[in-house]
Design a protein around this motif. Structure first.
Motif, PDB file in Angstrom:
ATOM      1  N   TYR A   1       5.542  -0.585   1.494  1.00  0.00           N
ATOM      2  CA  TYR A   1       4.396  -0.829   0.571  1.00  0.00           C
ATOM      3  C   TYR A   1       4.598  -2.111  -0.083  1.00  0.00           C
ATOM      4  CZ  TYR A   1       1.430   0.692  -3.439  1.00  0.00           C
ATOM      5  OH  TYR A   1       0.272   0.853  -4.336  1.00  0.00           O
ATOM      6  N   ASP A   2       3.524  -2.956  -0.364  1.00  0.00           N
ATOM      7  CA  ASP A   2       3.422  -4.297  -0.862  1.00  0.00           C
ATOM      8  C   ASP A   2       2.380  -4.239  -1.895  1.00  0.00           C
ATOM      9  OD1 ASP A   2       4.133  -6.483  -1.722  1.00  0.00           O
ATOM     10  OD2 ASP A   2       3.820  -7.475   0.091  1.00  0.00           O
ATOM     11  N   GLY A   3       2.301  -4.330  -2.999  1.00  0.00           N
ATOM     12  CA  GLY A   3       1.323  -4.758  -3.845  1.00  0.00           C
ATOM     13  C   GLY A   3       1.195  -3.980  -5.322  1.00  0.00           C
ATOM     14  N   ALA A   4       0.130  -3.699  -5.885  1.00  0.00           N
ATOM     15  CA  ALA A   4      -0.207  -3.103  -7.198  1.00  0.00           C
ATOM     16  C   ALA A   4       0.130  -1.615  -7.121  1.00  0.00           C
ATOM     17  CB  ALA A   4      -1.235  -3.570  -7.778  1.00  0.00           C
ATOM     18  N   ILE A   5       0.590  -0.853  -8.234  1.00  0.00           N
ATOM     19  CA  ILE A   5       0.406   0.603  -8.141  1.00  0.00           C
ATOM     20  C   ILE A   5      -1.239   0.808  -8.564  1.00  0.00           C
ATOM     21  CG2 ILE A   5       0.904   2.388  -9.684  1.00  0.00           C
ATOM     22  CD1 ILE A   5       3.240   1.343  -8.175  1.00  0.00           C
ATOM     23  N   ASN A   6      -1.666   0.004  -9.438  1.00  0.00           N
ATOM     24  CA  ASN A   6      -3.207   0.146  -9.481  1.00  0.00           C
ATOM     25  C   ASN A   6      -4.025  -1.396  -9.393  1.00  0.00           C
ATOM     26  OD1 ASN A   6      -3.579   3.176 -10.620  1.00  0.00           O
ATOM     27  ND2 ASN A   6      -2.142   2.069 -12.042  1.00  0.00           N
ATOM     28  N   GLY A   7      -4.592  -1.189  -8.224  1.00  0.00           N
ATOM     29  CA  GLY A   7      -5.182  -2.617  -7.790  1.00  0.00           C
ATOM     30  C   GLY A   7      -5.066  -2.797  -6.261  1.00  0.00           C
ATOM     31  N   GLN A   8      -4.640  -3.713  -5.801  1.00  0.00           N
ATOM     32  CA  GLN A   8      -4.754  -4.270  -4.293  1.00  0.00           C
ATOM     33  C   GLN A   8      -3.298  -3.945  -3.812  1.00  0.00           C
ATOM     34  OE1 GLN A   8      -7.325  -5.675  -2.238  1.00  0.00           O
ATOM     35  NE2 GLN A   8      -8.176  -4.711  -3.822  1.00  0.00           N
ATOM     36  N   ALA A   9      -3.193  -3.300  -2.467  1.00  0.00           N
ATOM     37  CA  ALA A   9      -1.819  -3.169  -1.882  1.00  0.00           C
ATOM     38  C   ALA A   9      -2.165  -3.045  -0.478  1.00  0.00           C
ATOM     39  CB  ALA A   9      -1.304  -1.885  -2.476  1.00  0.00           C
ATOM     40  N   VAL A  10      -1.201  -3.251   0.149  1.00  0.00           N
ATOM     41  CA  VAL A  10      -1.199  -3.361   1.589  1.00  0.00           C
ATOM     42  C   VAL A  10       0.189  -2.196   2.056  1.00  0.00           C
ATOM     43  CG1 VAL A  10      -0.477  -4.497   3.875  1.00  0.00           C
ATOM     44  CG2 VAL A  10      -1.749  -5.705   2.057  1.00  0.00           C
ATOM     45  N   ILE A  11      -0.327  -1.337   2.622  1.00  0.00           N
ATOM     46  CA  ILE A  11       0.614  -0.301   3.072  1.00  0.00           C
ATOM     47  C   ILE A  11       0.569  -0.030   4.625  1.00  0.00           C
ATOM     48  CG2 ILE A  11       1.152   2.391   2.951  1.00  0.00           C
ATOM     49  CD1 ILE A  11      -0.756   2.255   0.298  1.00  0.00           C
ATOM     50  N   LYS A  12       1.979  -0.173   4.970  1.00  0.00           N
ATOM     51  CA  LYS A  12       2.147  -0.004   6.492  1.00  0.00           C
ATOM     52  C   LYS A  12       2.832   1.506   6.744  1.00  0.00           C
ATOM     53  CE  LYS A  12       2.230  -4.826   7.331  1.00  0.00           C
ATOM     54  NZ  LYS A  12       3.100  -6.013   7.714  1.00  0.00           N
ATOM     55  N   TYR A  13       2.526   2.239   7.573  1.00  0.00           N
ATOM     56  CA  TYR A  13       3.002   3.689   7.817  1.00  0.00           C
ATOM     57  C   TYR A  13       3.919   3.661   8.862  1.00  0.00           C
ATOM     58  CZ  TYR A  13      -0.795   4.827   4.759  1.00  0.00           C
ATOM     59  OH  TYR A  13      -1.541   4.722   3.259  1.00  0.00           O
ATOM     60  N   PRO A  14       5.099   4.552   8.945  1.00  0.00           N
ATOM     61  CA  PRO A  14       5.882   4.544  10.039  1.00  0.00           C
ATOM     62  C   PRO A  14       5.195   4.567  11.538  1.00  0.00           C
ATOM     63  CG  PRO A  14       6.535   5.898   8.204  1.00  0.00           C
ATOM     64  CD  PRO A  14       5.279   5.406   7.830  1.00  0.00           C
ATOM     65  N   SER A  15       3.845   5.227  11.666  1.00  0.00           N
ATOM     66  CA  SER A  15       3.276   5.294  12.768  1.00  0.00           C
ATOM     67  C   SER A  15       2.727   4.067  13.177  1.00  0.00           C
ATOM     68  CB  SER A  15       2.118   6.442  12.589  1.00  0.00           C
ATOM     69  OG  SER A  15       1.069   5.801  11.578  1.00  0.00           O
ATOM     70  N   GLY A  16       2.741   3.233  12.373  1.00  0.00           N
ATOM     71  CA  GLY A  16       2.163   1.808  12.895  1.00  0.00           C
ATOM     72  C   GLY A  16       0.642   1.689  12.000  1.00  0.00           C
ATOM     73  N   ASN A  17       0.145   2.652  11.549  1.00  0.00           N
ATOM     74  CA  ASN A  17      -1.089   2.591  10.849  1.00  0.00           C
ATOM     75  C   ASN A  17      -1.086   1.484   9.715  1.00  0.00           C
ATOM     76  OD1 ASN A  17      -1.799   4.358  12.625  1.00  0.00           O
ATOM     77  ND2 ASN A  17      -1.849   6.013  11.370  1.00  0.00           N
ATOM     78  N   LYS A  18      -2.062   1.191   9.364  1.00  0.00           N
ATOM     79  CA  LYS A  18      -2.189   0.246   8.118  1.00  0.00           C
ATOM     80  C   LYS A  18      -3.398   0.401   7.140  1.00  0.00           C
ATOM     81  CE  LYS A  18      -2.257  -4.668   7.256  1.00  0.00           C
ATOM     82  NZ  LYS A  18      -2.143  -6.148   7.878  1.00  0.00           N
ATOM     83  N   TYR A  19      -2.943   0.303   5.928  1.00  0.00           N
ATOM     84  CA  TYR A  19      -4.288   0.280   4.881  1.00  0.00           C
ATOM     85  C   TYR A  19      -3.898  -1.078   4.163  1.00  0.00           C
ATOM     86  CZ  TYR A  19      -6.658   1.513   0.831  1.00  0.00           C
ATOM     87  OH  TYR A  19      -7.888   1.474  -0.058  1.00  0.00           O
ATOM     88  N   SER A  20      -5.105  -1.544   3.780  1.00  0.00           N
ATOM     89  CA  SER A  20      -5.269  -2.909   2.924  1.00  0.00           C
ATOM     90  C   SER A  20      -6.555  -2.545   2.022  1.00  0.00           C
ATOM     91  CB  SER A  20      -5.316  -3.934   3.849  1.00  0.00           C
ATOM     92  OG  SER A  20      -5.454  -5.086   2.954  1.00  0.00           O
ATOM     93  N   GLY A  21      -5.912  -2.528   0.848  1.00  0.00           N
ATOM     94  CA  GLY A  21      -7.296  -2.450  -0.082  1.00  0.00           C
ATOM     95  C   GLY A  21      -6.880  -1.953  -1.401  1.00  0.00           C
ATOM     96  N   ASN A  22      -7.755  -1.367  -2.275  1.00  0.00           N
ATOM     97  CA  ASN A  22      -7.593  -0.823  -3.672  1.00  0.00           C
ATOM     98  C   ASN A  22      -6.662   0.438  -3.600  1.00  0.00           C
ATOM     99  OD1 ASN A  22      -8.953  -2.646  -4.965  1.00  0.00           O
ATOM    100  ND2 ASN A  22     -11.085  -1.678  -4.474  1.00  0.00           N
ATOM    101  N   VAL A  23      -6.136   0.744  -4.382  1.00  0.00           N
ATOM    102  CA  VAL A  23      -5.014   2.089  -4.727  1.00  0.00           C
ATOM    103  C   VAL A  23      -5.170   2.203  -6.334  1.00  0.00           C
ATOM    104  CG1 VAL A  23      -3.426   1.446  -2.836  1.00  0.00           C
ATOM    105  CG2 VAL A  23      -2.982   0.610  -5.092  1.00  0.00           C
ATOM    106  N   LYS A  24      -4.887   3.547  -6.531  1.00  0.00           N
ATOM    107  CA  LYS A  24      -4.860   4.363  -7.910  1.00  0.00           C
ATOM    108  C   LYS A  24      -3.696   4.994  -7.915  1.00  0.00           C
ATOM    109  CE  LYS A  24      -7.513   6.793 -11.096  1.00  0.00           C
ATOM    110  NZ  LYS A  24      -8.859   7.637 -11.265  1.00  0.00           N
ATOM    111  N   ASN A  25      -2.568   4.766  -8.644  1.00  0.00           N
ATOM    112  CA  ASN A  25      -1.367   5.403  -8.596  1.00  0.00           C
ATOM    113  C   ASN A  25      -0.551   5.164  -7.378  1.00  0.00           C
ATOM    114  OD1 ASN A  25      -1.623   6.106 -11.376  1.00  0.00           O
ATOM    115  ND2 ASN A  25      -3.010   7.597 -10.782  1.00  0.00           N
ATOM    116  N   GLY A  26      -0.851   4.119  -6.668  1.00  0.00           N
ATOM    117  CA  GLY A  26      -0.250   4.058  -5.133  1.00  0.00           C
ATOM    118  C   GLY A  26      -0.870   4.746  -4.220  1.00  0.00           C
TER     119      GLY A  26
END
Length: 153
Positions: free
Chosen positions: A45-70
């Motif tokens: 997990y790299d980014g804001a708790i509330n705002g923009q973040a990039v999340i890479k999951y153990p499966s290899g899946n990836k999310y890039s965008g807005n988050v609220k409370n992570g």
């Protein structure tokens, strides 16, 4: 008052004892603002708790965008990955970690086929346009993830 007000916090070598490979946070006015961590099971997990973040999951899946409370919330893109290859993706609105609102779901890593419309609880719902290939589109109606009507456009 025995708490951090503003600055950076890094667990260093003690991160391993807490289940992380690494953990660092930026604190603003006593609240965690940004984090950069990797868990021992591979979540990154790299980014804001509330705002923009990039999340890479153990499966290899990836999310890039807005988050609220992570958690995925707002506009963002999720990519399903298998053996390092994107197999599908969703680009659109999220609510509480689930596809919700307007978005486009791509059935492969290619430009086609894909569907654009409204998603509710992670499934297409209402009217949507299905793009089979360039110049070949269909107007569709969905109910709770099931297609109920198809008409060539």
């Amino acid at each position: 008052n025995n708490h951090f007000d503003t600055g950076s916090y890094n667990l260093g070598e003690s991160a391993i004892d807490k289940g992380y490979k690494s953990f660092a946070a930026d604190i603003v006015n006593g609240s965690v603002d940004n984090v950069d961590f990797q868990t021992s099971d591979g979540l990154d997990y790299d980014g804001a708790i509330n705002g923009q973040a990039v999340i890479k999951y153990p499966s290899g899946n990836k999310y890039s965008g807005n988050v609220k409370n992570g958690v995925r919330d707002g506009d963002g893109k999720f990519q399903w990955v298998s053996n390092g290859i994107v197999t599908a993706s969703y680009d659109g609105n999220w609510k509480d970690g689930v596809m919700s609102g307007n978005g486009s779901y791509y059935y492969s890593s290619n430009s086609y086929p894909y569907i654009t419309g409204t998603f509710v609880n992670g499934k297409p719902d209402g009217t949507a346009t299905y793009y089979k290939e360039s110049g070949n589109t269909f107007s569709t109606t969905w109910s709770n993830g099931s297609c109920t009507s198809v008409k060539e456009s």
